[in-house]
Design a protein around this motif. Structure first.
Motif, short mmCIF file in Angstrom:
data_model
loop_
_atom_site.label_atom_id
_atom_site.label_comp_id
_atom_site.label_asym_id
_atom_site.label_seq_id
_atom_site.Cartn_x
_atom_site.Cartn_y
_atom_site.Cartn_z
N ASP A 1 0.86 -1.17 -0.53
CA ASP A 1 -0.02 0.53 0.31
C ASP A 1 1.09 1.59 -0.05
OD1 ASP A 1 1.20 -0.95 2.52
OD2 ASP A 1 -0.60 0.51 3.75
N GLN B 1 -0.24 7.31 -9.60
CA GLN B 1 -0.05 9.29 -10.10
C GLN B 1 1.31 9.46 -10.11
OE1 GLN B 1 -2.36 11.13 -7.37
NE2 GLN B 1 -4.13 10.64 -8.00
N PRO C 1 2.41 4.91 -0.72
CA PRO C 1 2.32 5.45 -1.73
C PRO C 1 3.41 5.74 -2.96
CG PRO C 1 2.22 6.75 0.16
CD PRO C 1 2.34 5.09 0.16
N ARG D 1 3.83 3.75 -4.80
CA ARG D 1 3.37 2.64 -5.97
C ARG D 1 1.73 3.70 -6.92
NH1 ARG D 1 3.51 -3.78 -4.49
NH2 ARG D 1 5.73 -3.50 -3.36
N ASP D 2 1.06 4.13 -6.51
CA ASP D 2 0.11 4.70 -6.81
C ASP D 2 -0.13 5.33 -8.13
OD1 ASP D 2 -1.97 7.18 -7.19
OD2 ASP D 2 -2.35 6.52 -5.07
#
Ligand SMILES: [Zn+2]
Length: 337
Positions: free
Chosen positions: A146, A153, A148, A150-151
């Motif tokens: 989880d 965006q 960020p 890897r997001d």
């Protein structure tokens, strides 16, 4: 009959307006199937006693046609020369336009400098693909599912489920999977992040990564290596300082500041009057990363650090806008030639 051939040749040659037309007309009179050859063929019709006289007359006519041809050839050349002289004046003594030589790009200059310093310290250059797997870019580097980073965006994903590497750190993983320690590599290359291009950010920039894996590697080794690296890079006896930070793949992690290269630490606009400039991130390789490549963290340890090429180039050359590096403006680039 002979006279009519001469007159016709005179008229045809005199009206030719180019050498090409003239030489075409030449074949009509002097060629193998031309008028003069046709006259010569009539010899058979001439009574034998008159043949020598006829032959001489035909040869004289042929000479005359050749003279007319030559005359008109000279006429056409003179006319062409007069046309050239009457046209626009070309000054052949004017200097020509010099072809500009290319030069090494400032980012490449800085990258080469970094690699030269690494090389002096015994590091080998290692390269890896720019299109990476999630495993090499994130999972093996201890990014939780989880995280960020890897997001979508932040990361450019490819349609086949891979991604454009967001840092040069996956080269660490590939190197450790393919080689036994001791490992000492410098990995330069392009990285990609979903950032908007502005004065200090670019969706595509360059990093150089350093990795050392061996038995009994300590934080003191990291600091000593960083000190020697920054001094070699800036060619000044600058101090460095380490501040606690966080990266998933190192524990402990540090941000590394170097004494301001502009004011030497007394404070200036570039260092925002702090005397220090942040130049890289580093840390001791997290045991989870070692485990992901099958190394025993009880036996082996190491450190890693990553440095942005653009950031250092901006400091090196006093460039205040990262976009200058990508615009290929000759006026900018030629300053580094
Ligand atoms: Zn300063």
């Amino acid at each position: 009959m002979l006279q009519s051939v001469i007159e016709e040749a005179d008229s045809v040659f005199a009206t030719a307006q180019s050498e090409e037309v003239l030489l075409h007309a030449k074949a009509r009179f002097l060629g193998k199937a031309g008028s003069v050859a046709a006259l010569m063929a009539r010899m058979r019709e001439i009574p034998p006693a008159d043949r020598p006289g006829f032959g001489q007359a035909v040869n004289a006519a042929k000479d005359r046609v050749e003279a007319l041809l030559q005359h008109n050839l000279l006429r056409l050349r003179a006319e062409a020369r007069n046309r050239d002289l009457a046209g626009p004046f070309v000054d052949l003594t004017l200097p020509g336009r010099r072809a500009e030589a290319g030069a090494v790009h400032p980012l490449r200059l800085v990258e080469r400098k970094m690699l030269a310093v690494f090389s002096e310290m015994g590091f080998e250059v290692a390269l890896g693909p720019e299109v990476e797997t999630d495993f090499h870019n994130f999972t093996a580097l201890n990014f939780p599912p989880d995280h960020p980073a890897r997001d979508m965006q932040d990361t450019f994903l490819t349609t086949d489920g891979r991604l454009l590497r967001t840092h040069t750190s996956p080269v660490q993983i590939r190197t450790m999977l393919a080689n036994e320690p001791p490992i000492r590599i410098a990995a330069p290359g392009a990285v990609y992040r979903c950032d908007t291009l502005d004065m200090t950010h670019s969706p595509n920039f360059r990093q150089v990564e350093g990795l050392v894996i061996d038995r009994a590697v300590t934080m003191a080794d990291l600091k000593g290596t960083l000190l020697r690296f920054t001094r070699g890079l800036f060619e000044k006896d600058l101090e460095i300082r380490l501040r606690p930070s966080f990266f998933p793949f190192t524990e402990p992690s540090v941000e590394v500041d170097v004494q301001c290269v502009f004011c030497g630490g007394s404070g200036c606009r570039v260092c925002k009057h702090s005397g220090w400039i942040e130049i890289l991130g580093a840390g001791m390789v997290d045991p989870a990363v070692l485990a992901s490549v099958g190394l025993d963290a009880e036996v082996f340890g190491g450190f890693a650090f990553g440095i942005g090429v653009e950031r250092v180039a901006m400091l090196f050359y006093g460039v205040d806008d990262i976009r200058h590096f990508y615009e290929n403006d000759h006026r900018f680039l030629s300053q580094f030639a």
